[in-house]
Design a protein around this motif. Structure first.
Motif, short mmCIF file in Angstrom:
data_model
loop_
_atom_site.label_atom_id
_atom_site.label_comp_id
_atom_site.label_asym_id
_atom_site.label_seq_id
_atom_site.Cartn_x
_atom_site.Cartn_y
_atom_site.Cartn_z
N ASN A 85 0.82 -1.19 0.00
CA ASN A 85 0.00 0.00 0.00
C ASN A 85 0.86 1.25 0.00
O ASN A 85 1.74 1.40 0.84
N GLY A 86 0.59 2.13 -0.94
CA GLY A 86 1.25 3.42 -0.95
C GLY A 86 0.54 4.36 0.02
O GLY A 86 -0.69 4.41 0.04
N ASP A 87 1.29 5.10 0.81
CA ASP A 87 0.64 5.98 1.78
C ASP A 87 0.15 7.29 1.16
O ASP A 87 -0.47 8.10 1.83
N ALA A 88 0.39 7.49 -0.14
CA ALA A 88 -0.11 8.67 -0.84
C ALA A 88 -1.20 8.29 -1.84
O ALA A 88 -1.47 9.02 -2.79
N PRO A 93 -7.77 5.51 0.26
CA PRO A 93 -6.91 6.07 1.30
C PRO A 93 -6.23 5.00 2.16
O PRO A 93 -6.84 4.02 2.56
N TYR A 94 -4.97 5.24 2.42
CA TYR A 94 -4.12 4.30 3.15
C TYR A 94 -4.74 3.84 4.46
O TYR A 94 -4.81 2.64 4.74
N ALA A 95 -5.20 4.75 5.27
CA ALA A 95 -5.68 4.41 6.62
C ALA A 95 -6.84 3.44 6.61
O ALA A 95 -7.01 2.65 7.55
N THR A 96 -7.63 3.46 5.55
CA THR A 96 -8.81 2.58 5.49
C THR A 96 -8.58 1.34 4.64
O THR A 96 -9.52 0.58 4.41
N SER A 97 -7.37 1.13 4.19
CA SER A 97 -7.15 -0.01 3.29
C SER A 97 -6.08 -0.96 3.80
O SER A 97 -6.38 -1.94 4.48
N GLY A 98 -4.83 -0.71 3.49
CA GLY A 98 -3.75 -1.64 3.84
C GLY A 98 -3.68 -2.06 5.29
O GLY A 98 -3.74 -3.25 5.60
#
Length: 138
Positions: A85-88, A93-98
């Motif tokens: 997961n890329g944080d950008a 959005p990163y916080a809700t995925s990876g």
């Protein structure tokens, strides 16, 4: 997040050709971010692939992202999983995925890439492929 996907769905329905130019030109590869150089070849290829698909299926796919909850499916996965997961990522959005996905699978590893976009397998293929191969070999 549903509002974001509903906006994508509305744009797709309004003008599919423009949608398949706008998304890769901006948020998919972060070509709309300072210091990120757009690639016309990557944008054109994304457009080509999008236009080859079926309009109804593409519209319904976004609908599924909005409405479906895959939590129970992820909890059933027992094999080792590499979540990259890329944080950008401006698409998911990163916080809700990876981080969330790796918590749900039974044997997950999260690999976070600072500054990488949703389309990182294209724009950062060398890094992604190296890490993926390392994970497979482990």
């Amino acid at each position: 997040m549903a509002i974001c996907f509903e906006g994508l769905q509305a744009a797709l329905a309004a003008n599919r050709s423009e949608f398949y130019r706008a998304v890769p030109s901006g948020p998919f590869y972060n070509f709309d971010q300072p210091g990120v150089e757009p690639s016309e070849a990557v944008i054109a290829n994304w457009w080509r692939q999008g236009m080859m698909g079926g309009a109804k299926g593409q519209y319904e796919c976004i609908f599924a992202f909005i409405r479906e909850d895959y939590t129970d499916d992820l909890k059933k996965i027992t094999v080792p999983v590499l979540v990259m997961n890329g944080d950008a990522d401006q698409i998911v959005p990163y916080a809700t995925s990876g981080p969330r996905a790796v918590e749900l699978v039974q044997n997950g590893t999260l690999k976070t890439y600072p500054g990488f976009p949703h389309g990182m397998p294209t724009t950062q293929a060398e890094t992604i492929n190296k890490d993926l191969l390392e994970f497979i070999r482990s």
